[in-house]
Write an enzyme that holds these catalytic residues in place. Sequence first.
Site, PDB file in Angstrom:
ATOM      1  N   GLY A  62      -7.603  47.019  42.393  1.00 39.64           N
ATOM      2  CA  GLY A  62      -8.739  46.843  41.504  1.00 39.64           C
ATOM      3  C   GLY A  62      -9.006  48.102  40.700  1.00 39.64           C
ATOM      4  O   GLY A  62      -8.391  49.136  40.918  1.00 39.64           O
ATOM      5  N   ASP A 181      -3.508  59.565  56.122  1.00 42.75           N
ATOM      6  CA  ASP A 181      -3.041  59.851  54.763  1.00 42.75           C
ATOM      7  C   ASP A 181      -3.809  61.037  54.192  1.00 42.75           C
ATOM      8  O   ASP A 181      -4.257  61.010  53.055  1.00 42.75           O
ATOM      9  CB  ASP A 181      -3.201  58.599  53.888  1.00 42.75           C
ATOM     10  CG  ASP A 181      -2.341  58.664  52.624  1.00 42.75           C
ATOM     11  OD1 ASP A 181      -1.510  59.594  52.515  1.00 42.75           O
ATOM     12  OD2 ASP A 181      -2.518  57.805  51.750  1.00 42.75           O
ATOM     13  N   ASN A 186      -6.028  62.550  48.139  1.00 46.75           N
ATOM     14  CA  ASN A 186      -7.061  61.708  48.742  1.00 46.75           C
ATOM     15  C   ASN A 186      -8.357  62.452  49.052  1.00 46.75           C
ATOM     16  O   ASN A 186      -9.208  61.949  49.770  1.00 46.75           O
ATOM     17  CB  ASN A 186      -6.515  61.047  50.014  1.00 46.75           C
ATOM     18  CG  ASN A 186      -5.490  59.994  49.665  1.00 46.75           C
ATOM     19  OD1 ASN A 186      -5.560  59.388  48.582  1.00 46.75           O
ATOM     20  ND2 ASN A 186      -4.529  59.775  50.537  1.00 46.75           N
TER      21      ASN A 186
HETATM   22  P1  ADP Z   1      -5.626  54.041  45.011  1.00 43.89           P
HETATM   23  O1  ADP Z   1      -5.530  52.555  45.060  1.00 43.89           O
HETATM   24  O2  ADP Z   1      -4.523  54.695  44.239  1.00 43.89           O
HETATM   25  O3  ADP Z   1      -5.897  54.673  46.326  1.00 43.89           O
HETATM   26  P2  ADP Z   1      -8.349  53.969  44.217  1.00 43.89           P
HETATM   27  O4  ADP Z   1      -8.428  52.514  43.937  1.00 43.89           O
HETATM   28  O5  ADP Z   1      -9.008  54.473  45.451  1.00 43.89           O
HETATM   29  O6  ADP Z   1      -6.862  54.442  44.134  1.00 43.89           O
HETATM   30  O7  ADP Z   1      -8.924  54.775  43.001  1.00 43.89           O
HETATM   31  C1  ADP Z   1      -8.414  54.650  41.709  1.00 43.89           C
HETATM   32  C2  ADP Z   1      -8.861  55.829  40.878  1.00 43.89           C
HETATM   33  O8  ADP Z   1     -10.272  55.928  40.842  1.00 43.89           O
HETATM   34  C3  ADP Z   1      -8.342  57.154  41.378  1.00 43.89           C
HETATM   35  O9  ADP Z   1      -7.835  57.865  40.300  1.00 43.89           O
HETATM   36  C4  ADP Z   1      -9.543  57.877  41.926  1.00 43.89           C
HETATM   37  O10 ADP Z   1      -9.501  59.232  41.619  1.00 43.89           O
HETATM   38  C5  ADP Z   1     -10.715  57.220  41.217  1.00 43.89           C
HETATM   39  N1  ADP Z   1     -11.821  57.107  42.171  1.00 43.89           N
HETATM   40  C6  ADP Z   1     -11.808  56.432  43.332  1.00 43.89           C
HETATM   41  N2  ADP Z   1     -12.977  56.551  43.977  1.00 43.89           N
HETATM   42  C7  ADP Z   1     -13.768  57.323  43.194  1.00 43.89           C
HETATM   43  C8  ADP Z   1     -15.124  57.833  43.305  1.00 43.89           C
HETATM   44  N3  ADP Z   1     -15.884  57.554  44.363  1.00 43.89           N
HETATM   45  N4  ADP Z   1     -15.592  58.591  42.302  1.00 43.89           N
HETATM   46  C9  ADP Z   1     -14.817  58.880  41.245  1.00 43.89           C
HETATM   47  N5  ADP Z   1     -13.560  58.457  41.084  1.00 43.89           N
HETATM   48  C10 ADP Z   1     -13.028  57.684  42.036  1.00 43.89           C
END
Ligand code: ADP
Length: 340
Positions: A62, A181, A186
Site C-alpha cells: 500500500g 529486520d 527500518n
Molecule cells: P515497505 O513496504 O518498503 O516496508 P512501508 O510501506 O513501511 O515500506 O513504507 C513506505 C514508505 O513510506 C517508506 O519510504 C517509508 O520511509 C515511508 N514511511 C513509512 N512509515 C512512515 C511514517 N510513519 N512516517 C513517514 N514516512 C513513513
Amino acid sequence: YYTRFVSMDKAEDDYLSKAEAIYWEPSDNVEDLYIQMSNEKLLEINKETISIQELLGSGEFGEVNKGIWQSPVGDLNVAVKVMNQDIDKQSQTALLQEAAILGQFSHPNILRLVGVVTLTVPNMIVTELMHEELKRFLIDLQTQHNQELDYETIAPHFLSVSRQVASGMQHLAERGCIHRDIAARNILLTDKFVCKIADFGMSRRLQTESDYYKVKGSNKLPVKWSAPEAVFFKRFTLKSDVWSYGMLLYEIWSVGRQPWPYEDNRSTVEKMARGVNLPPPSGCSRAIYELMVDTWHPRANQRPDMKDIVTRLSVPNEMLLVRTQLENRSGTLPPAFMLG
Ligand code: ADP
C-alpha cells in the site's frame, strides 16, 4: 504463528528467560483478527476524520501518505498506510498483524501506532508521522560532505542514534520480541532527531522459511544483516537481533555504507562462515568498534544483550574517544560453523 516472535529456545538465552511475552498473538484469520483488534482496544479510527495529504512512499502492500487526523484533542499529523485494493487476504492479514504488534508497544524509540481503519475499505494503518529514514539521512550526509565529514561534530549525534535504537530494542527484548529486520532502512527519524524502530513487517511476511525463498527470492533475506545461525540454521533469537544491531552500528558509523558493499549474499555468507568481520569505519572510536565486534561473536550467547549495549553506550567519553588507528579484527574469531 506469532509465537515465532517469542523465541522458544528459552534455556539458551539468559535474557529471554527473564523476558515476558507481553503481547497477544494476532490471529492468522483476518475475521478473527478484526474481532481481536477491537477487543484489544486498538483504536478504530473513522476514516471521515482523516484527510489524506501528499504521498510519502509506496510500500509493498500500500501507499504511505501524510495525513491529518481530527483527533478528539485536535488535529494531528500522521502517516497513513492505505492498503492496496487488490491486496490478497494473506497480505492483508500480515499488515493488520503488524499493526496489532506495533500497537502493543509504547516506547519513545518505537514507532507509535495511532490507530487503524478496519471497519471500512480500504483498511488503513495510522502511525505517528516521521521525517525520514535513517538510511536516507546517512546517505545524504555522506553525499553532502563527501570526504570532508567532520567526525568530531557528527559523532555525538551518531552515538545518540545508536543509543536510541538500542534503547528501543531493549524494550522489545524485554518483551521477548524479535524484530528480525533491524537495519538503517527500518529506523525512522523525526525532524528533532528522535529515532524510532519501524517495519515490524518483514517476519510477518514469512509463512515458513521455504515459502519465503519461493515467494521473495533469496535476495530479500537481509543476509548482510543476519547472524550466521539465522542464515545457516534459521535460528532467530534476541541475539540474532543483536548481531543485526551491530550491522546497524556499522551503517551509522560508516555514514550509510552497506555492510559488505562489494560482496553478494553468497560471498557474504562465506565470509561469515570463516568468521571474517567488517573493518572499522573510519570515523569510529575503538570502543564503538569493539562493541560491533562483540555483537558479531559467532556464539550467540557470547554476544552482549541489549541492556549491556545500552549501558556501554551510556559512557559517551569512552565511546567518542578520538579515533586511533584501529586494527581490523577480521579473522580473529573461530569459524561460525564450528561453533554452531
Ligand atoms: P515497505 O513496504 O518498503 O516496508 P512501508 O510501506 O513501511 O515500506 O513504507 C513506505 C514508505 O513510506 C517508506 O519510504 C517509508 O520511509 C515511508 N514511511 C513509512 N512509515 C512512515 C511514517 N510513519 N512516517 C513517514 N514516512 C513513513
